[in-house]
Write a protein that holds these residues in place. Sequence first.
Motif, mmCIF file in Angstrom:
data_model
loop_
_atom_site.group_PDB
_atom_site.id
_atom_site.type_symbol
_atom_site.label_atom_id
_atom_site.label_comp_id
_atom_site.label_asym_id
_atom_site.label_seq_id
_atom_site.Cartn_x
_atom_site.Cartn_y
_atom_site.Cartn_z
ATOM 1 N N UNK A 255 0.855 -1.187 0.000
ATOM 2 C CA UNK A 255 0.000 0.000 0.000
ATOM 3 C C UNK A 255 0.892 1.238 0.000
ATOM 4 N N UNK A 256 0.291 2.369 -0.322
ATOM 5 C CA UNK A 256 1.084 3.595 -0.392
ATOM 6 C C UNK A 256 2.106 3.515 -1.504
ATOM 7 N N UNK A 257 3.304 3.993 -1.253
ATOM 8 C CA UNK A 257 4.369 3.932 -2.245
ATOM 9 C C UNK A 257 4.798 2.483 -2.454
ATOM 10 N N UNK A 258 4.779 2.035 -3.692
ATOM 11 C CA UNK A 258 5.173 0.671 -4.011
ATOM 12 C C UNK A 258 5.630 0.616 -5.467
ATOM 13 N N UNK A 259 6.269 -0.476 -5.819
ATOM 14 C CA UNK A 259 6.758 -0.624 -7.177
ATOM 15 C C UNK A 259 6.343 -1.967 -7.757
#
Length: 336
Positions: A255-259
């Motif tokens: 969740x949030x910032x991810x790649x």
Amino acid sequence: MEKEWKQTLYAYVNQYNQHQIDYRSQHTDQVVTDPAYLLARSERASRLSQWYAARGARPLRSETRAKLLRTIRDTPKEAVIDVQLYVQLFYEKGGVNHVEEMIQRERLTLIRDGDAWVIVSVEQLTPEKHPAAGIPAVHTGQPAYAYSSGGSKPYLNAEVLQGGPGRKTSRYNRAAAAAYADEWWETSNPEFAVFEVDCTNYISQCLFAGGAPIHYTGKRESGWWYKGYVGSKEWWSYSWAVSNALQSFLSSSSWGLRGELVERPEQLMLGDVIFYDWDGDGSFQHSTIVTAFDAGGSPLVNAHTVSSKHRFWDYKDSYAWSENTVYRFLHIPDYF
């Protein structure tokens, strides 16, 4: 009277430019006698010739400005100097002219040889190959503050601390991330700490400028967060400043910032990131962000440590590159 060795420095820069364009160029007046440097330059230049051919690109010209940063020693027979090389490389691909920029810092040792001066040692002061893990050292001589008098509002607020799967989503502003990367590629934003190996700190700032939400845990080994200096203590997560830690965080975050891992660089978009494992041992040592594309659709990237703007993504022009180099291409989803 102008330092006699400066003429040798000018000749060195001229030869540097020639080798950027044509590795076969010969010099009747060779000013560098460092065998390790000459061998590395020869191998790199030969590789670049094949590199341009494979890319369908044609180098046009190289323009390099040398700036004397520091004179460590200056005697009638020897000089040791630190220089900064600001390089602009112009090339053509698919009928479109491109320019990439790079800043390299070197330490040159010169000695008098009869009536002339020669360079007996070339040392890279900002190598792109560096340890993959460990606590990053803050660059000495830089401002030791991390945020303005406005305090920590951008970092510690209710929305961030109450993050998680249920938090309100926001869109990744890719253009803003790339614009920040272009604005700060050759210098450092004074609102943040500066590291000796600054590539990942810079990438984290770019992601944050694009709207990536801070994942604050208060633990350096988890989350993705930055508070700067609090009571003279350094407060940021390893993932904010260490390449291997950031790629691990992005790859595992849900969740949030991810790649999202993709197979080919052509699948990347503006604001996506690339990680580099120079040795192929599983530890990633360098980070870049996509800021443009060439005429063939291949990504061009920005980076710090060796400050670079719109550089071709594969880094085969780097002395750090080897046949064992492994890349990890991570696409940042449109929504956090």
